[in-house]
Write a protein that holds these residues in place. Structure first.
Motif, PDB file in Angstrom:
ATOM      1  N   LEU A   1      26.543 108.316  71.710  1.00 43.69           N
ATOM      2  CA  LEU A   1      26.178 107.277  70.740  1.00 43.69           C
ATOM      3  C   LEU A   1      24.743 107.491  70.238  1.00 43.69           C
ATOM      4  CD1 LEU A   1      26.631 104.497  69.320  1.00 43.69           C
ATOM      5  CD2 LEU A   1      25.849 103.412  71.446  1.00 43.69           C
TER       6      LEU A   1
ATOM      7  N   ALA B   1      31.966 102.805  71.711  1.00 44.28           N
ATOM      8  CA  ALA B   1      30.998 102.120  72.569  1.00 44.28           C
ATOM      9  C   ALA B   1      30.186 101.076  71.816  1.00 44.28           C
ATOM     10  CB  ALA B   1      30.064 103.145  73.207  1.00 44.28           C
ATOM     11  N   ALA B   2      30.261 101.052  70.482  1.00 43.68           N
ATOM     12  CA  ALA B   2      29.372 100.161  69.733  1.00 43.68           C
ATOM     13  C   ALA B   2      30.024  99.622  68.461  1.00 43.68           C
ATOM     14  CB  ALA B   2      28.069 100.902  69.401  1.00 43.68           C
TER      15      ALA B   2
ATOM     16  N   ASN C   1      22.137 107.446  80.865  1.00 44.51           N
ATOM     17  CA  ASN C   1      21.678 106.485  79.870  1.00 44.51           C
ATOM     18  C   ASN C   1      20.151 106.370  79.838  1.00 44.51           C
ATOM     19  OD1 ASN C   1      24.311 106.130  79.225  1.00 44.51           O
ATOM     20  ND2 ASN C   1      24.546 104.131  80.218  1.00 44.51           N
TER      21      ASN C   1
ATOM     22  N   LEU D   1      26.044 106.492  77.198  1.00 47.29           N
ATOM     23  CA  LEU D   1      25.572 106.152  75.854  1.00 47.29           C
ATOM     24  C   LEU D   1      24.950 107.342  75.137  1.00 47.29           C
ATOM     25  CD1 LEU D   1      23.948 102.723  76.817  1.00 47.29           C
ATOM     26  CD2 LEU D   1      26.067 103.071  75.509  1.00 47.29           C
TER      27      LEU D   1
ATOM     28  N   GLY E   1      26.544  99.590  79.780  1.00 47.70           N
ATOM     29  CA  GLY E   1      27.058 100.434  78.705  1.00 47.70           C
ATOM     30  C   GLY E   1      26.644  99.888  77.342  1.00 47.70           C
ATOM     31  N   LYS E   2      25.493  99.203  77.311  1.00 49.76           N
ATOM     32  CA  LYS E   2      24.987  98.646  76.058  1.00 49.76           C
ATOM     33  C   LYS E   2      23.555  99.104  75.851  1.00 49.76           C
ATOM     34  CE  LYS E   2      28.720  96.232  75.224  1.00 49.76           C
ATOM     35  NZ  LYS E   2      29.387  96.416  76.514  1.00 49.76           N
ATOM     36  N   LEU E   3      23.142  99.099  74.592  1.00 51.72           N
ATOM     37  CA  LEU E   3      21.748  99.444  74.326  1.00 51.72           C
ATOM     38  C   LEU E   3      21.160  98.554  73.247  1.00 51.72           C
ATOM     39  CD1 LEU E   3      21.465 101.073  71.407  1.00 51.72           C
ATOM     40  CD2 LEU E   3      22.371 102.967  72.728  1.00 51.72           C
TER      41      LEU E   3
ATOM     42  N   ASP F   1      18.387 100.409  77.506  1.00 48.41           N
ATOM     43  CA  ASP F   1      19.650  99.847  77.982  1.00 48.41           C
ATOM     44  C   ASP F   1      19.352  98.655  78.888  1.00 48.41           C
ATOM     45  OD1 ASP F   1      18.578 101.650  79.843  1.00 48.41           O
ATOM     46  OD2 ASP F   1      20.523 102.118  80.722  1.00 48.41           O
TER      47      ASP F   1
ATOM     48  N   SER G   1      24.126  96.844  70.790  1.00 51.71           N
ATOM     49  CA  SER G   1      25.325  97.657  70.541  1.00 51.71           C
ATOM     50  C   SER G   1      26.641  96.937  70.792  1.00 51.71           C
ATOM     51  CB  SER G   1      25.276  98.938  71.376  1.00 51.71           C
ATOM     52  OG  SER G   1      25.370  98.628  72.751  1.00 51.71           O
TER      53      SER G   1
END
Lengths: 344, 344
Positions: B211, B302-303, B87, B208, B279-281, B227, B178
């Motif tokens: 994505l 993922a989003a 990531n 990620l 696991g987010k951005l 992230d 996300s």
């Protein structure tokens, strides 16, 4: 040395919060690591460093450093973390370019020690001609670490025509050793065991990349390079014999060991062939290339004492056989257990 | 899962000798790490991995992972070590290619746990589409570590035209998040504190990079990606505001937090804005690019819940200001101390 820029009166020791990702983390990174390592790539302070590369081949390597004690005669964990990874890249025939640095700090580490390590890493990086371009800091609770562990990874570029790998050894290759062995391990052990010798035994920790570039200029066709660190010369030769599925013969009398190091090994019941080095290399070269490579090596301070210690043979594949000083032969086996823990 | 190939009857736990560079080290590396990670580059077992690159730009990053406990709902230290570094490369706009893995093992770690971590790392690497090509193993004496620390470094390639950095934020940029926040931190904390909720809260740990590639296909001109791991969304936004010397405004009501996560935060007295995600951005994009980027994001599992949470402003440079749910404004400051130690 400039004194540590985080006032010891405020934060004499590293706190858990210095690894929490907040303001104290930023202060630690900026005032210690960024202050020492700063360069155009690191200063961006992004999630990673971005750099341009030309097409070709690159080498990529990593090592963690857990040496105990952190400061020892001739070096410290910081210098070791830089030279070790620089040397691993050099052993791939690469020109080391960029390093990463990951710090795992135990809560309570004196801030001044961390600063000394950062200064040492910067000096080592300057000497080797590499930049530390990205990093990470974690702090673990007291009793869950041991002061400081450092991981470095590195990338380097490989010139066209260079093809170095353990499996490339060929029968007839001459095996060159760059100098006297076992100094790093004995330097560490003498501190750890509180041993005193007439002369202080210093670690040989040093960058080998400039030496390797001179060697490659003398003979692009070097087959194998290996720095005999953990496990010493014996383990390195065994790994190569095993990779290449060939035999290795070495002469005990040709392997240089300083008298004081040999004496320390005798007192401690250790075989210098298995003791770690941090500034020596083994090179496997064609017989006809050996004189040119040796001459190039001896022009360097790091390898004034370089010499041929043996050769690759078709017989006894996978085995390292030594002609001993007293005229016999013995198999130099892979070490089975632990000789010296936390030597690097 | 294939069972661990080192018989537990011989070596139920990791010994110091497994890090000594001798025969036991070789066995551990071959039977656990090489068995799981094997690929053409790793299998060479040289001091580093050598690979071809095309000319252009590369990203290089590192992180150490010291998360406690090592296994938690939705992940483990091995998956985290792969996804975290993947990531970080993705946040540079890079396509992650190769990872290194450095293991610092405390003497006594159950061999079966190390095997489970290696399996998890291989699965994570497969999911992210990267190879673990070089590594290192150290063992420290009992009481001088905490089971297992893992460092990964990674390299990736950046496509022409992609230019992502925290300082690239511009006034008017839309800030996209996300998905729902704080799940990783609360998953860890719930295990650590022995909390039970009606539904188990899982870490959001995920790669990620796929994505990000879809987002860049929708708009090459993305300005910033980040992230929000350690320190959470609040710290990530503060770092970007500080790098870009611009202000940031966000709307509290637009930031998704699952009800059970919000409930856990309330019980624990924690602000979800400061809790780690894995696991987010956050993406900073020009206003005109926002619809296309959002559409590309929502096509990914993922989003699915991606949304604009705010914008970059010229006012209050360096400050993050939040319009609160009850109609006020508050400054979202950088966290000063430690909120959750050893969250990653």
């Amino acid at each position: 040395m400039i004194s540590c820029p985080i006032p010891f009166t405020d934060y004499p020791n590293v706190l858990l919060a210095h690894g929490g990702g907040g303001r104290l983390s930023q202060q630690l990174i900026q005032k210690i690591f960024a202050a020492q390592f700063h360069n155009a790539l690191l200063d961006v302070m992004h999630d990673g460093a971005v750099f341009a590369v030309e097409g070709g081949r690159m080498a990529f390597t990593t090592d963690s450093y857990v040496v105990s004690p952190r400061f020892f005669p001739g070096g410290d964990i910081g210098a070791l973390a830089v030279y070790g990874t620089v040397n691993d890249l050099a052993m791939c025939g690469a020109v080391p370019r960029y390093l990463s640095a990951g710090f795992i700090i135990e809560e309570g580490l004196p801030m001044e020690e961390l600063w000394r390590v950062a200064v040492s890493m910067r000096e080592a990086a300057d000497r080797a001609g590499v930049s530390i371009v990205t990093g990470d800091t974690k702090v673990v609770d007291r009793g869950k670490g041991d002061g400081l562990f450092i991981n470095t990874a590195g990338v380097g570029t490989i010139a066209p025509g260079v093809d170095i790998a353990p499996a490339n050894a060929r029968p007839g290759d001459r095996i060159i050793l760059s100098g006297a062995i076992a100094e790093h391990g004995i330097a560490i052990l003498s501190v750890r065991e509180g041993l005193a010798f007439e002369t202080e035994i210093l670690s040989d920790a040093a960058p080998l990349n400039h030496l390797v570039q001179s060697m490659l200029a003398a003979a692009t066709s070097i087959h194998v390079l290996r720095d005999p660190t953990r496990g010493g010369v014996a383990s390195a030769l065994n790994e190569i014999a095993s990779s290449a599925k060939l035999g290795i013969e070495i002469d005990e009398t040709r392997i240089p060991v300083r008298d004081d190091v040999r004496g320390a090994c005798e007192i401690l019941g250790l075989d210098p062939l298995y003791i770690a080095n941090e500034g020596k290399l083994l090179a496997f070269v064609r017989e006809e290339d050996a004189p040119a490579v040796l001459a190039a090596m001896r022009a360097h301070d790091a390898a004034r004492d370089a010499r041929v210690i043996g050769a690759v043979v078709s017989e006894h594949p996978g085995l390292v056989v030594m002609n001993t000083a007293i005229g016999g032969k013995r198999i130099v086996d892979m070490l089975s257990g632990e000789q010296l823990p936390r030597i690097c």
